[in-house]
Scaffold this motif. Sequence first.
Motif, mmCIF file in Angstrom:
data_model
loop_
_atom_site.group_PDB
_atom_site.id
_atom_site.type_symbol
_atom_site.label_atom_id
_atom_site.label_comp_id
_atom_site.label_asym_id
_atom_site.label_seq_id
_atom_site.Cartn_x
_atom_site.Cartn_y
_atom_site.Cartn_z
ATOM 1 N N ALA A 130 -3.020 -14.460 24.148
ATOM 2 C CA ALA A 130 -2.052 -13.520 23.574
ATOM 3 C C ALA A 130 -0.775 -13.472 24.420
ATOM 4 N N LEU A 131 -0.888 -13.464 25.727
ATOM 5 C CA LEU A 131 0.298 -13.453 26.593
ATOM 6 C C LEU A 131 1.096 -14.745 26.444
ATOM 7 N N ALA A 132 0.411 -15.880 26.360
ATOM 8 C CA ALA A 132 1.110 -17.157 26.187
ATOM 9 C C ALA A 132 1.822 -17.183 24.839
ATOM 10 N N GLY A 133 1.163 -16.722 23.793
ATOM 11 C CA GLY A 133 1.777 -16.684 22.466
ATOM 12 C C GLY A 133 2.974 -15.747 22.417
ATOM 13 N N THR A 134 2.857 -14.577 23.059
ATOM 14 C CA THR A 134 3.974 -13.627 23.118
ATOM 15 C C THR A 134 5.147 -14.218 23.871
ATOM 16 N N GLY A 135 4.881 -14.912 24.963
ATOM 17 C CA GLY A 135 5.960 -15.552 25.724
ATOM 18 C C GLY A 135 6.677 -16.601 24.908
ATOM 19 N N LEU A 136 5.916 -17.423 24.172
ATOM 20 C CA LEU A 136 6.532 -18.445 23.327
ATOM 21 C C LEU A 136 7.345 -17.808 22.199
ATOM 22 N N LEU A 137 6.816 -16.734 21.607
ATOM 23 C CA LEU A 137 7.533 -16.043 20.536
ATOM 24 C C LEU A 137 8.849 -15.458 21.051
ATOM 25 N N LEU A 138 8.818 -14.803 22.196
ATOM 26 C CA LEU A 138 10.046 -14.239 22.772
ATOM 27 C C LEU A 138 11.045 -15.331 23.138
ATOM 28 N N ALA A 139 10.562 -16.445 23.642
ATOM 29 C CA ALA A 139 11.464 -17.557 23.974
ATOM 30 C C ALA A 139 12.129 -18.092 22.713
ATOM 31 N N GLY A 140 11.362 -18.197 21.633
ATOM 32 C CA GLY A 140 11.928 -18.678 20.375
ATOM 33 C C GLY A 140 12.963 -17.714 19.818
ATOM 34 N N ILE A 141 12.672 -16.421 19.854
ATOM 35 C CA ILE A 141 13.637 -15.421 19.368
ATOM 36 C C ILE A 141 14.889 -15.436 20.234
ATOM 37 N N SER A 142 14.726 -15.539 21.546
ATOM 38 C CA SER A 142 15.879 -15.567 22.454
ATOM 39 C C SER A 142 16.762 -16.778 22.197
#
Length: 181
Positions: free
Chosen positions: A25-37
Amino acid sequence: MRESDADEPVAPLKPARRRTFTDKALAGTGLLLAGISAFFPWYVFLNPDKFGIHVAEGDHTRDLPNWPGREIVNVSPLAMVNKNPNAPKEMIPDPLTTATTSSLGAEDDKGPAAEDQPFPGKSPFHLLHVANGRALIEDDTGMYVVRVGSILPDNSRLATIEQRDGKWVIVTSTGDVYGHD
């Protein structure tokens, strides 16, 4: 190297730690935030109407805008309340000269009667422009847009805005008439 070295037992490799749901979940959240950024600046760039600075367009006339009148409040620093209870209370003299006079000297030929003399603390103001039922006035503290009923810098109210002999004048509630200089 000796032959006996090969016979020594070697510790077995530890199996890799299994990833838990929290790790995923933390890895997925990090990837999602990186994509949004990475995407958001492009979204802002491609949609300037949503994020741009909106400048109010004005009509290119000299008329004053149709704003509601504001109350003019002029507070003397001497009238302000000291909010620090521990501060020493000093007597500050009032710089505004006020007094009452008797009518005994009204017949004296040394000058006008006391009742006819203007109040010394009155701040004069000037009429600059009139448009759309509003007047632009100026005194030594600034410029104000006023309308009928607004409080003026001399603490009177604006009674009327009239045109006399082709020039605009304002009449206060005290009867004073101010026009263009």
